[in-house]
Design a protein around this motif. Structure first.
Motif, PDB file in Angstrom:
ATOM      1  N   THR A 215       0.830  -1.193   0.000  1.00 32.73           N
ATOM      2  CA  THR A 215       0.000   0.000   0.000  1.00 32.73           C
ATOM      3  C   THR A 215       0.869   1.248   0.000  1.00 32.73           C
ATOM      4  OG1 THR A 215      -0.125   0.118   2.425  1.00 32.73           O
ATOM      5  CG2 THR A 215      -1.792  -1.217   1.305  1.00 32.73           C
ATOM      6  N   THR A 216       0.310   2.332  -0.512  1.00 35.60           N
ATOM      7  CA  THR A 216       1.075   3.581  -0.545  1.00 35.60           C
ATOM      8  C   THR A 216       1.307   4.110   0.860  1.00 35.60           C
ATOM      9  OG1 THR A 216      -0.999   4.804  -0.871  1.00 35.60           O
ATOM     10  CG2 THR A 216       0.265   4.221  -2.836  1.00 35.60           C
ATOM     11  N   GLY A 217       0.327   3.938   1.760  1.00 41.65           N
ATOM     12  CA  GLY A 217       0.487   4.360   3.142  1.00 41.65           C
ATOM     13  C   GLY A 217       1.261   3.333   3.941  1.00 41.65           C
ATOM     14  N   LYS A 218       1.783   3.755   5.104  1.00 48.29           N
ATOM     15  CA  LYS A 218       2.534   2.842   5.947  1.00 48.29           C
ATOM     16  C   LYS A 218       1.591   1.877   6.652  1.00 48.29           C
ATOM     17  CE  LYS A 218       4.334   4.254   9.798  1.00 48.29           C
ATOM     18  NZ  LYS A 218       5.153   4.976  10.801  1.00 48.29           N
ATOM     19  N   TYR A 219       2.172   0.912   7.322  1.00 45.56           N
ATOM     20  CA  TYR A 219       1.431  -0.093   8.066  1.00 45.56           C
ATOM     21  C   TYR A 219       0.436   0.556   9.025  1.00 45.56           C
ATOM     22  CZ  TYR A 219       0.883  -3.965  11.493  1.00 45.56           C
ATOM     23  OH  TYR A 219       0.396  -4.924  12.349  1.00 45.56           O
ATOM     24  N   ARG A 220      -0.833   0.176   8.882  1.00 47.24           N
ATOM     25  CA  ARG A 220      -1.952   0.647   9.705  1.00 47.24           C
ATOM     26  C   ARG A 220      -2.295   2.116   9.499  1.00 47.24           C
ATOM     27  NH1 ARG A 220      -1.267  -2.386  15.610  1.00 47.24           N
ATOM     28  NH2 ARG A 220      -1.935  -4.453  14.916  1.00 47.24           N
ATOM     29  N   GLU A 221      -1.781   2.761   8.460  1.00 45.59           N
ATOM     30  CA  GLU A 221      -2.217   4.120   8.155  1.00 45.59           C
ATOM     31  C   GLU A 221      -3.662   4.072   7.698  1.00 45.59           C
ATOM     32  OE1 GLU A 221      -0.982   7.770   5.164  1.00 45.59           O
ATOM     33  OE2 GLU A 221       0.594   6.474   5.980  1.00 45.59           O
ATOM     34  N   VAL A 456      16.278   1.272  28.823  1.00 49.36           N
ATOM     35  CA  VAL A 456      16.136   1.733  27.444  1.00 49.36           C
ATOM     36  C   VAL A 456      14.710   1.450  26.963  1.00 49.36           C
ATOM     37  CG1 VAL A 456      16.892   1.425  25.056  1.00 49.36           C
ATOM     38  CG2 VAL A 456      18.563   1.344  26.922  1.00 49.36           C
ATOM     39  N   MET A 457      14.060   2.475  26.446  1.00 51.07           N
ATOM     40  CA  MET A 457      12.802   2.293  25.730  1.00 51.07           C
ATOM     41  C   MET A 457      13.096   2.437  24.248  1.00 51.07           C
ATOM     42  SD  MET A 457       9.212   4.413  25.858  1.00 51.07           S
ATOM     43  CE  MET A 457       8.017   4.187  24.535  1.00 51.07           C
ATOM     44  N   PRO A 458      12.853   1.401  23.451  1.00 55.26           N
ATOM     45  CA  PRO A 458      13.149   1.511  22.022  1.00 55.26           C
ATOM     46  C   PRO A 458      12.181   2.452  21.332  1.00 55.26           C
ATOM     47  CG  PRO A 458      11.985  -0.528  22.468  1.00 55.26           C
ATOM     48  CD  PRO A 458      12.280   0.092  23.802  1.00 55.26           C
ATOM     49  N   PRO A 459      12.580   3.058  20.220  1.00 54.90           N
ATOM     50  CA  PRO A 459      11.653   3.893  19.460  1.00 54.90           C
ATOM     51  C   PRO A 459      10.454   3.074  19.001  1.00 54.90           C
ATOM     52  CG  PRO A 459      13.901   4.172  18.668  1.00 54.90           C
ATOM     53  CD  PRO A 459      13.913   3.000  19.598  1.00 54.90           C
ATOM     54  N   MET A 460       9.276   3.662  19.054  1.00 55.64           N
ATOM     55  CA  MET A 460       8.052   3.004  18.589  1.00 55.64           C
ATOM     56  C   MET A 460       7.553   3.702  17.332  1.00 55.64           C
ATOM     57  SD  MET A 460       7.768   0.635  20.847  1.00 55.64           S
ATOM     58  CE  MET A 460       6.111  -0.003  20.687  1.00 55.64           C
ATOM     59  N   SER A 461       8.495   4.049  16.459  1.00 52.37           N
ATOM     60  CA  SER A 461       8.154   4.826  15.269  1.00 52.37           C
ATOM     61  C   SER A 461       7.319   4.045  14.270  1.00 52.37           C
ATOM     62  CB  SER A 461       9.431   5.321  14.583  1.00 52.37           C
ATOM     63  OG  SER A 461      10.283   4.233  14.261  1.00 52.37           O
ATOM     64  N   GLN A 462       7.179   2.725  14.483  1.00 55.56           N
ATOM     65  CA  GLN A 462       6.324   1.951  13.585  1.00 55.56           C
ATOM     66  C   GLN A 462       4.849   2.267  13.798  1.00 55.56           C
ATOM     67  OE1 GLN A 462       7.599   0.730  16.323  1.00 55.56           O
ATOM     68  NE2 GLN A 462       6.164  -0.666  17.317  1.00 55.56           N
ATOM     69  N   LEU A 463       4.509   2.859  14.962  1.00 57.61           N
ATOM     70  CA  LEU A 463       3.124   3.239  15.221  1.00 57.61           C
ATOM     71  C   LEU A 463       2.743   4.421  14.334  1.00 57.61           C
ATOM     72  CD1 LEU A 463       3.124   3.098  19.133  1.00 57.61           C
ATOM     73  CD2 LEU A 463       2.182   1.391  17.562  1.00 57.61           C
ATOM     74  N   THR A 464       1.501   4.452  13.882  1.00 57.16           N
ATOM     75  CA  THR A 464       1.028   5.587  13.097  1.00 57.16           C
ATOM     76  C   THR A 464       0.768   6.778  14.017  1.00 57.16           C
ATOM     77  OG1 THR A 464      -1.293   4.920  13.292  1.00 57.16           O
ATOM     78  CG2 THR A 464      -0.046   4.039  11.422  1.00 57.16           C
ATOM     79  N   ASP A 465       0.600   7.944  13.413  1.00 58.39           N
ATOM     80  CA  ASP A 465       0.384   9.157  14.200  1.00 58.39           C
ATOM     81  C   ASP A 465      -0.863   9.035  15.067  1.00 58.39           C
ATOM     82  OD1 ASP A 465       2.626  10.181  12.958  1.00 58.39           O
ATOM     83  OD2 ASP A 465       1.505  11.357  11.485  1.00 58.39           O
TER      84      ASP A 465
END
Length: 507
Positions: A215-221, A456-465
């Motif tokens: 899809t053109t949008g990211k995962y779960r966009e 350490v908390m890892p980045p959760m940048s895979q989450l959508t806005d």
């Protein structure tokens, strides 16, 4: 000369399988009485003569259901009628996609015939379709697997006939150019050609297929997502899914069984690109028929399924619980959607397994019975009517699967390891800073509620806005925190301007 011995033995085994119907197959020699059910003559073609009796209308089923066994001892003429339907359907919570389907589902309808049957195949293309389509069945002996004979324009129908000469489990798919795009949009399914004596009876049979989607949008966009040809050519899927949508086989839609039962999975891989490393967490496959072929292996942990291939697996259930089906290329399971559940009910057997089941560890947000609150929040946002309470409800479901393992369902964290989110003075001091922490991670010493932490908390940048906004809105309004609301737009601004490395906690 000794190097030639293995090949000579294989050749001898192959001849033994073809020359005499009374001789046991290699599988029967190797594995005892269970193998007798699979002693079907190896690679022998199954032309058992012309069809007998009146034509039979094939029973087609939608996934995960499987048609009943054939239960015939003679070849028949079997009529299969399948319609191509292009339709918009959910691909994830709050995310829709225009699928191209065989029979209105992804994967397409399951077809079940007997070796030696003559199959009269009718393919229709719905009048409102925008594209021509056809079908290539890997179980067909003939050029194109039926594709050239079944090119079907919108509003038209075609027909061709083939004899199912080889037993096995076979993929079918659309083969109209661009072929990859048609398959990537969901145009695949399975056809089972039973051996003449049928398959051994089991308690449950289920139909599952993996596919990769672009899809053109990211995962779960959220919203309607178009197909992305560039991602598909580069083999960078947004989703890797079982049965066409994230959650198709979880929650209320999970597969079911009881303890002390045998489960048979007809598992295919539509592709178009990825090979599947299929595994069931907490089970061992008692039997595997690799690549849908005749012979089988025992006691297998993970089995490869090539794109355009299939496998039959069987296992016996001993203890209750939620058994997680995954592609063990594991980021596909937990970050692209390739996850399903078999829920087994029945009495416990402490002699076999005494542990305590914790769904959230493996299932993530799929441990929830459904994610209706997430869908409702996405719909409300699209309509411009999203309320704080809708964000809180959606954020609670997402927090359960994404955050609760470390921070705990009550927000208390883990002493000495993960700081609390409940009554957090760190959050109260600057609620907006939490956006940067979620997106970019946090490392180093930090003091929360008077206690020092260093983890350490890892980045959760895979989450959508919107997922970040809903989770943080839930946290801010829970456990005696100060309240407030984080918007999708605020998260998008931080994402655009934030550092690519983890944030450093203040000393």
């Amino acid at each position: 000369m000794h190097k030639l011995l293995p090949f000579a033995l294989l050749a001898a085994f192959g001849l033994a399988g073809c020359n005499s119907s009374s001789s046991p197959t290699p599988a029967a020699h190797a594995a005892g009485p269970l193998a007798a059910a699979y002693s079907t003559g190896g690679s022998a073609k199954g032309d058992f003569g012309p069809p007998q009796g009146a034509p039979i209308q094939a029973i087609l089923t939608s996934p995960p259901l499987v048609p009943p066994p054939v239960n015939r001892d003679y070849p028949a003429k079997v009529v299969v009628e399948l319609e191509v339907i292009e339709k918009e359907m959910p691909i994830s919570e709050g995310v829709s996609y225009t699928f191209w389907t065989f029979g209105g589902t992804v994967p397409g309808s399951f077809i079940r015939v007997r070796q030696g049957d003559t199959v009269e195949f009718h393919l229709k293309n719905a009048p409102d379709s925008k594209m021509p389509h056809n079908i290539d069945l890997h179980g067909v002996t003939g050029p194109g697997g039926g594709a050239a004979a079944s090119f079907t324009a919108p509003g038209h129908r075609t027909q061709f006939t083939f004899k199912a000469l080889n037993q096995g489990l076979y993929v079918y798919h659309c083969a109209t150019a661009p072929v990859g795009m048609h398959i990537a949009n969901g145009m695949y399914g399975l056809i089972l050609v039973e051996p003449p004596e049928g398959l051994p009876p089991v308690d449950h049979e289920y139909y599952v297929m993996q596919g990769d989607f672009y899809t053109t949008g990211k995962y779960r966009e959220k919203g309607l997502q178009p197909f992305d040809m560039e991602k598909a050519i580069d083999e960078r899927p947004t989703y890797v899914l079982f049965n066409g949508s994230e959650g198709a086989l979880t929650g209320d839609n999970a597969l079911t069984a009881q303890t002390n039962q045998t489960v048979r999975l007809f598992m295919g891989n539509g592709g178009p690109n990825l090979v599947s490393s299929f595994h069931v967490i907490g089970e061992i496959f008692d039997k595997v028929q690799p690549e849908g072929g005749t012979y089988w292996q025992e006691n297998v942990q993970t089995t490869l399924i090539p794109a355009g291939g299939a496998v039959t697996v069987e296992f016996h259930t001993e203890v209750p619980g939620s058994y997680v089906l995954v592609d063990h290329s594991i980021f596909r399971a937990f970050n692209k959607g390739a996850l399903a559940i078999l829920k087994v009910d029945g009495p416990e057997d402490k002699s076999i397994y005494s542990g305590t089941e914790v769904n959230a560890v493996y299932l993530g947000d799929r441990s929830e019975p459904n994610l209706k609150a997430v869908t409702a929040a996405a719909s409300a946002h699209a309509a411009g009517t999203l309320t704080r309470q809708e964000q809180i409800d959606a954020g609670k479901q997402l927090f359960t699967g994404t955050c609760s393992v470390c921070h705990q369902p009550n927000g208390e964290g883990m002493p000495g390891v993960f700081p609390p989110l409940a009554k957090s003075d760190y959050l109260a001091a600057d609620p907006k800073h939490a956006i940067e922490v979620v997106l970019n991670g946090l490392s180093g010493p930090v003091k929360v509620n008077g206690t020092d932490y260093n983890s350490v908390m890892p980045p959760m940048s895979q989450l959508t806005d919107d997922e970040v906004a809903n989770i943080l809105t839930y946290v801010l309004n829970s456990w005696d925190n100060p309240g407030g609301q984080i918007t999708k737009e605020e998260v998008a601004g931080v994402r655009a301007n934030g550092p690519a490395h983890p944030a450093q906690a203040e000393h």
